[in-house]
Design an enzyme around this catalytic site. Structure first.
Site, PDB file in Angstrom:
ATOM      1  N   LYS A 114       0.866  -1.183   0.000  1.00 60.38           N
ATOM      2  CA  LYS A 114       0.000   0.000   0.000  1.00 60.38           C
ATOM      3  C   LYS A 114       0.898   1.226   0.000  1.00 60.38           C
ATOM      4  O   LYS A 114       2.031   1.168   0.492  1.00 60.38           O
ATOM      5  CB  LYS A 114      -0.888   0.019   1.249  1.00 60.38           C
ATOM      6  CG  LYS A 114      -2.134   0.829   1.079  1.00 60.38           C
ATOM      7  CD  LYS A 114      -3.204   0.017   0.387  1.00 60.38           C
ATOM      8  CE  LYS A 114      -4.515   0.741   0.282  1.00 60.38           C
ATOM      9  NZ  LYS A 114      -5.595  -0.188  -0.078  1.00 60.38           N
ATOM     10  N   ASP A 154      -6.958   4.244  -4.566  1.00 59.30           N
ATOM     11  CA  ASP A 154      -7.583   4.042  -3.248  1.00 59.30           C
ATOM     12  C   ASP A 154      -8.195   5.388  -2.860  1.00 59.30           C
ATOM     13  O   ASP A 154      -8.365   6.269  -3.722  1.00 59.30           O
ATOM     14  CB  ASP A 154      -6.535   3.551  -2.227  1.00 59.30           C
ATOM     15  CG  ASP A 154      -7.172   3.077  -0.922  1.00 59.30           C
ATOM     16  OD1 ASP A 154      -7.841   2.028  -0.930  1.00 59.30           O
ATOM     17  OD2 ASP A 154      -7.013   3.754   0.113  1.00 59.30           O
TER      18      ASP A 154
END
Ligand code: NAD
Length: 429
Positions: A114, A154
């Site tokens: 991430k 995201d």
């Protein structure tokens, strides 16, 4: 546990500590060895970059970006990039670990990663945003790559962000390689190599998981009522698809406030409004309510689709829904989950429910690799097959171990796959 003075996610403490508690519960269920627990309890790589960007007024600002590569034993690192002032190392570590479990649970050949930049993208002009994204990509350099680490959108980022990242990366590689590196990011626009169905993939996956749950418990989704937190990519797609299936959205909240209508809010009309106006604020066809009232809405299904740590010990007791569907990552605190369990509210865990995004990202990566384009029916069909197979394994494991929650069972399925691979490969050297 965070030990190096890194920022906590918010006043609920460390999100990574929550992620580790969830991990250890799943690990207990399958008797994971201490060695593998140690290995999987920390990310493999933590990359932090500080980079300057020229703002429209001529000033330079230094931004801090992160890329946390949690694990790649099953395949390339994979996971989104988040743009928000709340982004910090602790949060990104938790989000990266959840990507590892998600891919393993869905049996797709990716690891977990991430990234993010700690800033508010809404305060930047489009030109500033492009410079931030391109400079971040350049600063990451060889830490990302089409078969190494593959970012995606995201919170706060989108398909345009991915196109800028892809173009910057491609322009930093040799000209003969440029066509081969498109898959360095997924979630691109359709025109630049994205996949049909990627934009709605996470919401579509949420609905497939809800259908699976509804079949299992004998619930009629076509007459369901719904409350949603977040009307961005995931929340709005979920709302629209549920409406097509006959469900009614009664309440919605976002960063600017909350709205409700007992007769139902038209999900398509609200999407148009938010696209034009930036939030649900001022939406003329519903009533303005207190954001905290969203949690106590009299609905069947409650879907947090915004931020982590939203369902807490302070509001879990007020929840009237039969099921909480974790479209967001980490929306339920550990204390709140205990309260929901005592109230017999089902919680469909994030690592299963929101995996549609990474699954269709995998499809996009495959299509780019083989220069193909799959049609939407094909994408949706394959997505459903993968998610329902994962949901079947979770239900089967949960039935086998009666005391476990759905979340523990989902972790156990994921960890069992990782354990098998580690046992066969061994630990180098
Ligand atoms: P987005 O940026 O498109 O939308 C975020 C939404 O959250 C917006 O409606 C925003 O107004 C709302 N929000 C922000 N701050 C809020 C606050 N304080 N209170 C209430 N609402 C607030 O982001 P997204 O891509 O829809 O992501 C939402 C969640 O889903 C995140 O947890 C993300 O990690 C998760 N997720 C996204 C994907 C994906 O494919 N985009 C995949 C898996 C999981």
């Amino acid at each position: 546990m965070p030990s190096d003075g890194e920022n906590m996610s918010n006043d609920h403490g460390s999100l990574f500590a929550t992620a580790l508690t969830q991990f250890n519960r799943g690990a207990d269920l399958i008797g994971l060895s201490d060695d593998l627990r140690q290995i999987l309890s920390q990310p493999k790589n933590e990359i932090i970059v500080n980079f300057p960007v020229k703002m429209d007024d001529g000033r330079f600002e230094v931004f801090t970006g992160y890329r946390i590569q949690h694990n790649n034993v099953l395949g390339p690192y994979k996971g989104g990039v988040r743009f928000s002032p709340l982004v910090n190392l602790d949060e990104v570590k938790a989000l990266a670990s959840w990507m590892t479990w998600k891919s393993a649970l869905c049996d797709i050949p990716f690891g977990g990663a991430k990234g993010g930049i700690s800033f508010d993208p809404h305060r930047c002009s489009s030109e500033e945003l492009e410079r931030v994204v391109r400079r971040f990509t350049h600063s990451l350099g060889g830490n990302i790559g089409p078969d190494y680490d593959i970012p995606a959108p995201d919170l706060g980022s989108n398909s345009q962000t991915m196109v800028w990242m892809m173009d910057t990366y491609a322009n930093s590689t040799g000209s003969s390689e440029r066509q081969n590196v498109k898959r360095v990011v997924t979630g691109k626009t359709l025109e630049t190599g994205g996949s049909h169905g990627r934009e709605k993939a996470t919401g579509q996956g949420v609905v497939f998981c809800l259908q699976h749950w509804a079949d299992e418990v004998g619930f009629d989704l076509s007459s369901a009522t719904v409350a949603l937190q977040g009307w961005g990519n995931v929340g709005s797609a979920t709302g629209r698809i549920l409406q097509v299936h006959g469900a009614k959205v009664l309440a919605v909240s976002d960063h600017a406030g909350a709205i409700a209508d007992q007769d139902g809010i038209d999900a398509f009309d609200l999407t148009d409004w938010v696209q034009e106006n930036g939030s649900v604020k001022g939406y003329p066809n519903a009533d303005w309510i207190e954001p905290s009232d969203l949690w106590s809405a009299d609905v069947d299904i409650l879907i947090p689709a915004a931020l982590e740590n939203q369902i807490t010990a302070d509001n879990a007791n007020d929840i009237k829904a039969k099921v909480v569907v974790e479209a967001a990552n980490g929306p339920t605190t550990l204390e709140a989950e205990e309260i929901l369990s005592e109230k017999s509210v089902d919680v469909l865990p994030d690592i299963l429910v929101n995996a549609g995004g990474v699954i269709v990202s995998y499809f996009e990566w495959l299509q780019n690799r083989s220069a193909q384009r799959w049609d939407l029916d094909d994408v949706d069909h394959r997505l459903r097959e993968i998610l329902w197979a994962a949901a079947d394994s979770v239900v089967a494991l949960q039935k086998d171990r009666e005391s476990s929650s759905r979340r523990d069972a989902a972790y156990a399925v994921a960890l069992q796959r990782l354990k098998t691979v580690y046992n066969q490969r061994g630990i180098f050297p």
